[in-house]
Design a protein around this motif. Structure first.
Motif: not given
Length: 191
Positions: A106, A109, A125
């Motif tokens: 995460l 991205l 992001q």
């Protein structure tokens, strides 16, 4: 033999490291990833595995998810205590993935977009949620939702790991892992 050994809680971590480490390690430093059957198995067996490891020049990194453990520092201290008495405690580092391995993904991205072929994903992001992914409660659930269930833990770890930017700093826990890899491999390289 110059070798960096990782002790990880499962196969997804191994899958990630197997594709990430060839890009992170200098020539001449080998790596080995030893997966366990979850956190309890890792904690139960890691001391014995470190103590019995045949290569006396090896350096060790223990990688574990924080999950619901409230205190990251206490978790790390507990894992370091398990390295005590192995005769190799000076050559062991512990790194915690806050909160889960998916936090690393995460934080990048653009890598997820390329790996899962999902155009436009990297634009997210900048959203508040993904600027500080280490603070998310359930990164794996967030990643599944974000990728419309296309992310699967093992396959995703292999695909995304090939794309991750090693200099990405959005996830402090990822930054600390990469710094540990670089520090120990430099130590091995200069030995």
């Amino acid at each position: 033999m110059k070798e960096l050994v990782f002790l990880v809680e499962g196969q997804a971590e191994k899958d990630l490291l197997d594709v990430l480490l060839p890009r992170a390690l200098p020539d001449g430093v080998r790596h080995r990833v030893i997966p366990f059957e979850g956190k309890q198995d890792l904690e139960k067996q890691m001391g014995r595995r470190i103590r019995g490891y045949q290569n006396p020049a090896a350096r060790f990194i223990v990688l574990r998810d924080q999950d619901s453990h409230a205190d990251c520092k206490a978790l790390k201290a507990g894992l370091l205590a398990r390295c005590e008495g192995t005769g190799r405690e000076a050559h062991c580092l512990v790194r915690i993935a806050c909160t889960e391995l998916e936090t690393f993904y995460l934080a990048d991205l653009a890598a997820v977009e390329r790996a899962l072929e999902m155009p436009g994903l990297a634009r997210q992001q900048g959203s508040r949620k993904f600027r500080r992914p280490d603070a998310l409660g359930s990164p794996s659930r967030e990643l599944k939702t974000l990728t419309k269930l296309r992310y699967e833990k093992r396959a995703g770890s292999r695909l995304i790991g090939q794309q991750l930017d090693l200099d990405n700093e959005r996830s402090p826990s990822f930054r600390h892992l990469v710094a540990a890899i670089r520090r120990l491999s430099a130590e091995l390289d200069s030995a």
